[in-house]
Design a protein around this motif. Structure first.
Motif: not given
Length: 373
Positions: A75-93, A136-144
């Motif tokens: 669904r990423a049809n722009t360079s900015k959307k690509l960056m959002y996916v590539l950065v926020f995937a590790p943030f949440f996971l 930073l994302g990993s800071a939220l949970t005990p298993i992060g």
């Protein structure tokens, strides 16, 4: 000569482990080895950390994370959307699969994707932001991350208490990452898909089953030692490759630091002095100590002389920002980028440091604001 060369490479690769072992050995001159050493070690943390690392390696080998990212990239049809996916995937996971696994998976993935899309100029800033996102994302949970898992077990705080303690910092971090990406120019991009092999149902099912078991152990439903033994027995029989990729040096570092902290705690004068110095300054000292020894050893060392676990939790997670070694997971990104672009190592370090200092300053400011209320 070969032996000395091999020793040198090992020390360079495992500097934190070597320092921890040296500290443990030095402390033995003040408190001779005895049966009480076994009591120093938090075996539940060691067992659960081992089980989680083996499970995450199983998920990684099964190709689950790359498959998930591929679906988002369609669904990423722009360079900015690509960056959002590539950065926020590790943030949440990273909240569920740890910061190091997120970076091992998504940094090489990002390099491949941005090359294929013709956005090679975005590789360096994306990798820097991915590293921030995972830490930073990993800071939220005990298993992060390992320090959260340890402090969660030591403190007796509930899952909800830990999440609420770190939520303001993680929320501000997410907003900061979004703003940073928004500053880049957006260019149209065609859908990018990276070839990734996924295992069969079995390779995806066993990590899922044991991940649930790890969560049950986290909530004290199942003993950690039972989960660790089950994971060990299963992987020995069915998935030795995942077992072989567990970070045993991290486990050994934990054991060595437990011995050092235990011995220091048995020297009354030193224990009282360190406790008096640290008391009331846990967060600041944790941030500063992390810059030099990384945040996992900082959490273990400081917890031996302070019981203000909330301050240590915040300090050690914020302390993962700053220098390249403040969080050892950051070295994963650096090594991956340096391998592909050795000529850009200094430029990467400069950008990495600038971004880290900016985020660290903002989060420390937030900490002081929260203390006013």
């Amino acid at each position: 000569m070969k032996f000395l060369s091999a020793c040198g490479r090992f020390v360079k690769a495992e500097a934190v482990l070597c320092i921890a072992v040296l500290l443990a050995v030095a402390s033995m001159f003040f408190v001779p080895p005895s049966e009480q050493y076994l009591g120093y070690i938090d075996w539940d943390t060691i067992a659960l950390l081992f089980a989680l690392m083996a499970v995450m390696k199983g998920f990684q080998r099964a190709g689950l994370f790359a498959l998930m990212a591929n679906k988002l990239l369609k669904r990423a049809n722009t360079s900015k959307k690509l960056m959002y996916v590539l950065v926020f995937a590790p943030f949440f996971l990273s909240m569920a699969v740890t910061n190091d696994v997120s970076l091992i998976t998504f940094v090489p993935f990002a390099i491949i994707v941005l090359r294929a899309a013709g956005f090679e100029r975005l590789i360096m800033p994306t990798v820097v932001l991915q590293t921030l996102a995972a830490n930073l994302g990993s800071a939220l949970t005990p298993i992060g991350n390992p320090q959260n898992l340890y402090l969660y077990g030591q403190s007796g705080m509930s899952f909800g208490e830990l999440v609420l303690t770190m939520l303001p910092y993680v929320a501000l971090s997410g907003a900061g990452l979004a703003v940073a990406i928004a500053c880049f120019r957006s260019v149209p991009a065609q859908g990018v898909e990276v070839e990734c092999e996924t295992g069969g149902a079995f390779s995806l099912t066993w990590p899922a089953v044991f991940f649930v078991a790890c969560l049950m152990s986290l909530f004290n439903v199942v003993p950690a030692w039972a989960v660790a033994l089950a994971v060990l027995a299963f992987t020995l029989i069915f998935d030795r490759r995942s077992l072989a990729k567990v970070d045993y040096s991290l486990l050994a570092t934990f054991v060595a630091l437990f011995v050092f902290i235990g011995n220091m705690g048995n020297i009354p004068a030193l224990r009282d002095f360190l406790s008096s110095v640290i008391a009331g300054n846990e967060e600041l000292i944790a941030v500063l100590a992390s810059q030099f020894i990384s945040n996992v050893p900082a959490a273990l060392l400081l917890s031996g002389f302070s019981s203000d676990y909330s301050a240590l939790l915040v300090g050690c997670n914020l302390g993962g920002l700053g220098t390249l070694i403040a969080s050892m997971a950051s070295l994963i990104s650096y090594k991956a980028l340096a391998k592909e672009y050795p000529e850009n190592r200094l430029a990467y370090l400069a950008r990495f440091t600038a971004y880290n200092v900016a985020f660290l300053a903002a989060l420390i400011a937030l900490s002081y604001i929260l203390k006013l209320f």
